[in-house]
Design a protein around this motif. Structure first.
Motif: not given
Length: 204
Positions: A9-12, A35-41, A79-87, A166-169
């Motif tokens: 499961k992925f959340i943006v 429960g014990n679900e994993k979410f990539n955020i 919960l695994d966290l990723y971030s993207f901020v255009p400069d 990139y890693q998230f996608i």
């Protein structure tokens, strides 16, 4: 027969409203709803200093700390966290005219084409604090920011290691054959969220 296989499961969460929606979701994880679900955020914003973004990052840090300390029924989801901020903070990226380099080469033709889609004040709009209701401009810029980030990572192995987008996608793409699910949080009218939600499926 029921399919008990867990899909990745992925959340943006995009923009201020998206971050606040995500905070509510994290609170639900804290009381053990998933429960014990994993979410990539993935957090997407145009302002690194956005208070909602910082609050969300702190909340996830606190969640992970408490999960490590307590475990069990509460704070159970991973919960695994990723971030993207255009400069948009540099002289070459602070507005559409500079970012798109429409004044190079056949500048008259480029300007005529740009004028069809964006009014002059929109083209010169300061992007340093986000799109702020300029969603037609924001969707164009966010789509290309995502594409450019991934393409630059594909050309540079060092960038692959540092590009969280990139890693998230890549995780999304890799999970596609196994029925991975992606859900996006964001406002339907506003700045970053409203600009990003329409283009995220196509960009990914």
């Amino acid at each position: 027969m029921a399919d008990n296989k867990k899909h990745e499961k992925f959340i943006v969460a995009s923009g201020g409203t998206g971050m606040r929606c995500l905070q509510a979701f994290i609170n639900m994880c804290a009381i053990g709803v998933f429960g014990n679900e994993k979410f990539n955020i993935l957090l997407i914003d145009t302002d690194e200093e956005n208070k909602d973004k910082r609050n969300t990052e702190k909340l996830i840090d606190s969640y992970k700390f408490l999960k490590k300390r307590t475990g069990g029924e509460y704070f159970s989801a991973d919960l695994d966290l990723y971030s993207f901020v255009p400069d948009y903070s540099t002289d070459s990226t602070r507005d559409f005219v500079r970012l798109s380099q429409i004044e190079l080469d056949n500048s008259d033709l480029n300007m005529r084409l740009a004028n069809i889609f964006f009014e002059e004040e929109v083209q010169e709009f300061d992007l340093s604090h986000g799109y702020r209701a300029q969603t037609h401009l924001g969707s164009y810029l966010m789509y290309h920011a995502i594409i450019d980030e991934v393409r630059s990572a594909q050309k540079d192995s060092a960038k692959i290691a540092t590009s969280q987008l990139y890693q998230f996608i890549k995780k999304v793409v890799d999970s596609n054959s196994n029925g991975g699910r992606l859900f996006a949080f964001g406002s339907s009218f506003g700045g970053t969220g409203a600009s990003s939600i329409p283009v995220i499926p196509r960009a990914v």
